[in-house]
Design a protein around this motif. Structure first.
Motif, mmCIF file in Angstrom:
data_model
loop_
_atom_site.group_PDB
_atom_site.id
_atom_site.type_symbol
_atom_site.label_atom_id
_atom_site.label_comp_id
_atom_site.label_asym_id
_atom_site.label_seq_id
_atom_site.Cartn_x
_atom_site.Cartn_y
_atom_site.Cartn_z
ATOM 1 N N TYR A 12 0.810 -1.223 0.000
ATOM 2 C CA TYR A 12 0.000 0.000 0.000
ATOM 3 C C TYR A 12 0.844 1.276 0.000
ATOM 4 C CZ TYR A 12 -3.938 -3.070 0.730
ATOM 5 O OH TYR A 12 -4.893 -4.059 0.558
ATOM 6 N N GLY A 13 2.129 1.138 -0.227
ATOM 7 C CA GLY A 13 2.990 2.310 -0.334
ATOM 8 C C GLY A 13 3.151 3.069 0.962
ATOM 9 N N ILE A 14 3.061 2.375 2.095
ATOM 10 C CA ILE A 14 3.234 3.004 3.403
ATOM 11 C C ILE A 14 4.695 2.875 3.812
ATOM 12 C CG2 ILE A 14 2.530 3.012 5.823
ATOM 13 C CD1 ILE A 14 -0.119 1.727 4.922
ATOM 14 N N VAL A 15 5.356 3.988 4.065
ATOM 15 C CA VAL A 15 6.788 3.988 4.365
ATOM 16 C C VAL A 15 7.014 4.441 5.797
ATOM 17 C CG1 VAL A 15 9.034 4.960 3.743
ATOM 18 C CG2 VAL A 15 7.355 4.450 1.960
ATOM 19 N N GLY A 16 7.856 3.700 6.535
ATOM 20 C CA GLY A 16 8.207 4.116 7.890
ATOM 21 C C GLY A 16 8.080 2.983 8.886
ATOM 22 N N ASN A 17 8.736 3.158 10.030
ATOM 23 C CA ASN A 17 8.716 2.144 11.081
ATOM 24 C C ASN A 17 8.270 2.713 12.418
ATOM 25 O OD1 ASN A 17 9.763 -0.202 9.600
ATOM 26 N ND2 ASN A 17 11.645 1.022 9.416
ATOM 27 N N ASN A 18 7.597 3.842 12.397
ATOM 28 C CA ASN A 18 7.107 4.450 13.626
ATOM 29 C C ASN A 18 6.146 3.492 14.337
ATOM 30 O OD1 ASN A 18 4.571 6.244 14.704
ATOM 31 N ND2 ASN A 18 6.527 7.178 15.251
ATOM 32 N N SER A 19 6.277 3.371 15.642
ATOM 33 C CA SER A 19 5.476 2.411 16.402
ATOM 34 C C SER A 19 3.979 2.735 16.342
ATOM 35 C CB SER A 19 5.943 2.375 17.863
ATOM 36 O OG SER A 19 5.824 3.661 18.462
ATOM 37 N N GLU A 20 3.643 4.026 16.367
ATOM 38 C CA GLU A 20 2.228 4.411 16.315
ATOM 39 C C GLU A 20 1.636 4.117 14.934
ATOM 40 O OE1 GLU A 20 -0.468 7.955 18.300
ATOM 41 O OE2 GLU A 20 1.631 8.309 17.834
ATOM 42 N N LEU A 21 2.439 4.318 13.895
ATOM 43 C CA LEU A 21 1.994 3.973 12.542
ATOM 44 C C LEU A 21 1.783 2.472 12.422
ATOM 45 C CD1 LEU A 21 1.508 4.885 9.577
ATOM 46 C CD2 LEU A 21 3.949 4.456 9.186
ATOM 47 N N ASN A 22 2.715 1.674 12.949
ATOM 48 C CA ASN A 22 2.575 0.217 12.917
ATOM 49 C C ASN A 22 1.340 -0.234 13.678
ATOM 50 O OD1 ASN A 22 4.916 -0.060 11.414
ATOM 51 N ND2 ASN A 22 6.232 -0.440 13.195
ATOM 52 N N HIS A 23 1.060 0.439 14.787
ATOM 53 C CA HIS A 23 -0.128 0.097 15.576
ATOM 54 C C HIS A 23 -1.400 0.367 14.778
ATOM 55 C CE1 HIS A 23 -2.826 -0.331 18.988
ATOM 56 N NE2 HIS A 23 -3.311 0.868 18.734
ATOM 57 N N ALA A 24 -1.430 1.488 14.027
ATOM 58 C CA ALA A 24 -2.606 1.815 13.217
ATOM 59 C C ALA A 24 -2.821 0.771 12.125
ATOM 60 C CB ALA A 24 -2.429 3.197 12.593
ATOM 61 N N ILE A 25 -1.735 0.294 11.507
ATOM 62 C CA ILE A 25 -1.854 -0.736 10.473
ATOM 63 C C ILE A 25 -2.357 -2.048 11.066
ATOM 64 C CG2 ILE A 25 -0.559 -2.127 8.803
ATOM 65 C CD1 ILE A 25 1.356 0.281 8.508
#
Length: 416
Positions: A12-25
């Motif tokens: 899905y073209g999502i870039v990054g390893n931020n923990s909050e972003l990973n939690h949202a996914i």
């Protein structure tokens, strides 16, 4: 079977390893198999639009329709028709029955982007769909059924909108069954440079150039910047530098020349329910008005200068400065130009008549010219554009650099 989040990001073209972003996914994947409504929140430009598609693709509805609706781009007067359809003759221009998005998306998923922009009347209709799966076409009393999964997104603080009476509390709790928050870029410091390098490589390929690289100081500048426009702004900056700079090695000084002043980038929104995009477009419209005012002021100054020169050539020079010149200097800045000119001509001696004894002009009382307000200028610019484009609002909005939604709000505000 366990799903690898890294694979999801790549898909899905999502870039990054931020923990909050990973939690949202992870949360989106967890609730995808359900039919619960989802509300995705986060600032404009953070990439909220990736999550509804992810939720749809990992749900039992993945083989059905996925419909995207930008609520902020639909004029208020046609919102109900767009979402729920209408029947022939229900309003001027309704030449045939028309399906709405909820009918088209039956069995699938509908993504309501910028849901905070929905008018209150439409919010009531949406609440009925969420509660009972029922709706009416505009102009019809026949109840229709629809089976859709609703995913909504907004960058508006809906709790503030509720307090301001601009969003229904009961609809908020219906939509917010599953909340997903996407963090802003400035809270993802380690992701900023990763994203920038991805965009730099993409644009290097697009423009057939060597990919730009940042030196350590530039990386530090990049990661410490506020990024009001989030990923969208970062991508824009990467594209500008890729297209313009000849030297691919970018210093902090070069990078700074592409970054707006941070104090300007943190300007608050005009209203609690406006999107950042709408605010930026409306701000550009205000700048246009300001420049127009400046141009008008320069024109007036030039006309005053021309009139002074004309008077100097017409007026007899004796006794230092005659009464007409004195009157002119005293009144020229407090009267409309046409009024000043009339009085000047009436009181200027004719070269063919007998010269009367010179008398000072007394008791000349003129109302000061009222300067145009910003609202007056905006209204006039809209009216002029409407005349030029035969009242075609899409063309008017494009010319003024604002959204049709903003234009519609301005038309109501100014009673046009």
């Amino acid at each position: 079977m366990a799903i690898d989040i890294q694979d999801i990001k790549q898909r899905y073209g999502i870039v990054g390893n931020n923990s909050e972003l990973n939690h949202a996914i992870a949360k989106a994947l967890q609730i995808a198999p359900t039919d619960l409504p989802v509300l995705i929140t986060g600032e404009s430009g953070v990439g909220k639009e990736s999550f509804p598609k992810l939720i749809h693709d990992f749900s039992p509805r993945k083989h059905k329709k996925y419909v995207v609706v930008n609520c902020g781009a639909i004029p208020e007067g046609t919102m109900d028709s767009e979402l729920f359809g209408h029947i022939k003759g229900s309003f001027t221009g309704a030449l045939a029955d028309r399906q709405g998005y909820f009918e088209v998306a039956d069995g699938g998923t509908i993504f309501l982007d910028e849901v905070g922009e929905l008018p209150l009347q439409t919010q009531a209709r949406l609440l009925r769909v969420l509660q009972y799966g029922e709706y009416y076409r505009v102009g019809s009393s026949d109840v229709r059924k629809t089976d859709v999964r609703v995913v909504a997104a907004t960058n508006v603080n809906l709790l503030e909108a509720i307090r301001d009476g601009k969003f229904r509390q009961d609809l908020y709790y219906r939509l917010n069954a599953i909340p997903i928050y996407v963090p802003p870029l400035r809270e993802r410091h380690k992701d900023i440079h990763i994203l920038f390098k991805k965009f730099a490589n993409d644009f290097a390929e697009k423009y057939h150039r060597t990919a730009i690289k940042l030196d350590p100081k530039a990386v530090e500048k990049l990661e410490s910047y506020y990024w009001q426009g989030n990923i969208r702004q970062l991508k824009n900056v990467a594209e500008q530098i890729s297209a313009i700079e000849i030297n691919p090695n970018i210093t902090a000084e070069t990078l700074s020349s592409y970054l707006p002043d941070e104090s300007e980038s943190r300007v608050p929104q005009i209203s609690g329910t406006s999107t950042s995009g709408d605010y930026n477009r409306e701000r550009e419209f205000l700048y246009t008005v300001i420049y127009s005012l400046k141009g008008e002021n320069d024109k007036i100054k030039q006309e005053i200068s021309d009139i002074k020169k004309t008077l100097a050539s017409m007026t007899p020079q004796h006794n230092g400065q005659n009464s007409i010149s004195k009157w002119h200097d005293a009144q020229i800045y407090s009267e409309p130009l046409e009024t000043t000119f009339e009085h000047t001509v009436e009181n200027t001696p004719s070269s063919t008549d007998e010269q009367p004894a010179e008398q000072p002009v007394q008791n000349v009382q003129q109302e000061p010219a009222q300067p145009k307000s910003m609202d007056d200028m905006q209204k006039q610019m809209i009216l002029d554009s409407l005349r030029r484009h035969n009242n075609k609002r899409a063309l008017v909005a494009a010319e003024l650099g604002i959204s049709e939604r903003t234009l519609y709000r301005k038309l109501k505000e100014y009673g046009i």
